[in-house]
Design a protein around this motif. Structure first.
Motif, PDB file in Angstrom:
ATOM      1  N   GLU A 167       0.841  -1.191   0.000  1.00 24.11           N
ATOM      2  CA  GLU A 167       0.000   0.000   0.000  1.00 24.11           C
ATOM      3  C   GLU A 167       0.883   1.251   0.000  1.00 24.11           C
ATOM      4  O   GLU A 167       1.934   1.274   0.648  1.00 24.11           O
ATOM      5  N   VAL A 168       0.416   2.257  -0.708  1.00 24.04           N
ATOM      6  CA  VAL A 168       1.051   3.572  -0.668  1.00 24.04           C
ATOM      7  C   VAL A 168      -0.024   4.568  -0.245  1.00 24.04           C
ATOM      8  O   VAL A 168      -1.085   4.640  -0.881  1.00 24.04           O
ATOM      9  N   LYS A 169       0.234   5.305   0.815  1.00 20.40           N
ATOM     10  CA  LYS A 169      -0.762   6.231   1.343  1.00 20.40           C
ATOM     11  C   LYS A 169      -0.152   7.613   1.555  1.00 20.40           C
ATOM     12  O   LYS A 169       1.051   7.759   1.784  1.00 20.40           O
ATOM     13  N   LYS A 170      -1.022   8.611   1.483  1.00 22.60           N
ATOM     14  CA  LYS A 170      -0.591   9.978   1.791  1.00 22.60           C
ATOM     15  C   LYS A 170      -0.745  10.231   3.280  1.00 22.60           C
ATOM     16  O   LYS A 170      -1.592   9.605   3.941  1.00 22.60           O
ATOM     17  N   PRO A 171       0.049  11.125   3.821  1.00 25.76           N
ATOM     18  CA  PRO A 171      -0.076  11.450   5.249  1.00 25.76           C
ATOM     19  C   PRO A 171      -1.498  11.847   5.605  1.00 25.76           C
ATOM     20  O   PRO A 171      -2.167  12.572   4.860  1.00 25.76           O
ATOM     21  N   GLY A 172      -1.966  11.318   6.749  1.00 22.91           N
ATOM     22  CA  GLY A 172      -3.310  11.619   7.214  1.00 22.91           C
ATOM     23  C   GLY A 172      -4.345  10.595   6.789  1.00 22.91           C
ATOM     24  O   GLY A 172      -5.457  10.570   7.337  1.00 22.91           O
ATOM     25  N   ALA A 173      -3.991   9.743   5.859  1.00 18.66           N
ATOM     26  CA  ALA A 173      -4.929   8.730   5.373  1.00 18.66           C
ATOM     27  C   ALA A 173      -4.975   7.538   6.327  1.00 18.66           C
ATOM     28  O   ALA A 173      -4.238   7.469   7.315  1.00 18.66           O
ATOM     29  N   SER A 174      -5.860   6.586   6.008  1.00 17.82           N
ATOM     30  CA  SER A 174      -5.951   5.328   6.745  1.00 17.82           C
ATOM     31  C   SER A 174      -5.495   4.200   5.830  1.00 17.82           C
ATOM     32  O   SER A 174      -5.632   4.287   4.600  1.00 17.82           O
ATOM     33  N   VAL A 175      -4.997   3.144   6.429  1.00 22.80           N
ATOM     34  CA  VAL A 175      -4.574   1.968   5.669  1.00 22.80           C
ATOM     35  C   VAL A 175      -5.114   0.727   6.365  1.00 22.80           C
ATOM     36  O   VAL A 175      -5.152   0.651   7.596  1.00 22.80           O
ATOM     37  N   THR A 176      -5.565  -0.224   5.553  1.00 21.02           N
ATOM     38  CA  THR A 176      -6.062  -1.500   6.079  1.00 21.02           C
ATOM     39  C   THR A 176      -5.283  -2.641   5.447  1.00 21.02           C
ATOM     40  O   THR A 176      -5.135  -2.697   4.226  1.00 21.02           O
ATOM     41  N   VAL A 177      -4.792  -3.525   6.283  1.00 25.24           N
ATOM     42  CA  VAL A 177      -4.068  -4.714   5.831  1.00 25.24           C
ATOM     43  C   VAL A 177      -4.860  -5.936   6.270  1.00 25.24           C
ATOM     44  O   VAL A 177      -5.348  -5.990   7.405  1.00 25.24           O
ATOM     45  N   SER A 178      -4.985  -6.909   5.389  1.00 26.78           N
ATOM     46  CA  SER A 178      -5.725  -8.127   5.733  1.00 26.78           C
ATOM     47  C   SER A 178      -4.783  -9.308   5.880  1.00 26.78           C
ATOM     48  O   SER A 178      -3.663  -9.311   5.358  1.00 26.78           O
ATOM     49  N   CYS A 179      -5.269 -10.329   6.576  1.00 27.99           N
ATOM     50  CA  CYS A 179      -4.479 -11.521   6.886  1.00 27.99           C
ATOM     51  C   CYS A 179      -5.406 -12.722   6.809  1.00 27.99           C
ATOM     52  O   CYS A 179      -6.227 -12.948   7.705  1.00 27.99           O
ATOM     53  N   LYS A 180      -5.307 -13.484   5.718  1.00 35.98           N
ATOM     54  CA  LYS A 180      -6.188 -14.628   5.485  1.00 35.98           C
ATOM     55  C   LYS A 180      -5.569 -15.882   6.080  1.00 35.98           C
ATOM     56  O   LYS A 180      -4.423 -16.239   5.768  1.00 35.98           O
TER      57      LYS A 180
END
Lengths: 110, 119
Positions: free
Chosen positions: B10-23
């Motif tokens: 993932e590449v995100k800008k400052p202030g954003a949210s990021v979600t990572v999944s784990c199957k």
């Protein structure tokens, strides 16, 4: 700065024995089990030692762990080139209510 | 044998949210406790939080309290980690790791998800 203190690096020649130390406190190592993880560059950490001194199946008996008071150590005997990796100690810290890791020791096989 | 498969970089800008999944595969999510650990560039491992079966709830590292949320979907055996208000300091590889109920070691770990925060 990590809660558990490890030497940042170490080196030894193939066939030699090396020991990696991990220093904590009464609320961390002094009160809980210690775990060791091996991380070969570019890969995920892998469990090496659990419950202070037990080896998961598949881990060679060249690897051994011990704990005394607020410190623990990992020993690797009969060093091999494939042992070149970073090694991390870990434990639960009762004061922080958190899992804590050492800063890692990068082992070089000369 | 348990296997953990994480979502992609993932590449995100400052202030954003990021979600990572784990199957999870090889076991049901109910048999495991999923934790999240990150590794910043050239640095060591840092625990973000995970499910504590003894108290029956997710516990978070104090430094991430209020900014991270970990959830699970038992219907798909997938765990999620959402980190809000990201900064460049959050650039790291994020790992999920499982603890089998009744055990205590992180074993195994997912392959890791690179999260980069950049304007």
């Amino acid at each position: 700065q990590s809660v558990l203190t490890q030497p940042p690096s170490g080196s030894a020649s193939p066939g030699q024995r090396v020991t990696i130390s991990c220093s904590g406190s009464t609320s961390s190592i002094g009160s809980n089990y210690v775990y060791w993880y091996q991380q070969i560059p570019g890969t995920s950490p892998k469990l090496l030692i659990y419950l202070n001194n037990r080896r998961p199946s598949g881990v060679p008996d060249r690897f051994s762990g011990s704990k005394s008071g607020t410190s623990a150590s990992l020993a690797i005997s009969g060093l091999r080139s494939e042992d070149e990796a970073a090694y991390y100690c870990a434990t639960w810290d009762d004061s922080l209510s958190a899992w804590v890791f050492g800063g890692g020791t990068k082992l070089t096989v000369l | 044998q348990v296997h953990l498969e994480q979502s992609g970089a993932e590449v995100k800008k400052p202030g954003a949210s990021v979600t990572v999944s784990c199957k999870v595969s090889g076991r049901s999510l109910r048999e495991l406790s999923i934790h999240w650990v990150r590794q910043s560039p050239g640095k060591g491992l840092e625990w973000l939080g995970g499910f504590d079966p003894e108290v029956g709830e997710t516990i978070y590292a104090q430094s991430f309290q209020g900014r991270v949320t970990m959830t699970e979907d038992s219907s798909t055996d997938t765990g999620y980690m959402e980190l809000n208000s990201v900064t460049s300091e959050d650039t790291a590889i994020y790992y999920c790791a499982s603890i089998l109920v009744g055990d205590s070691a992180f074993d195994p770990w997912g392959q890791g998800t690179q999260v980069t925060v950049s304007s």
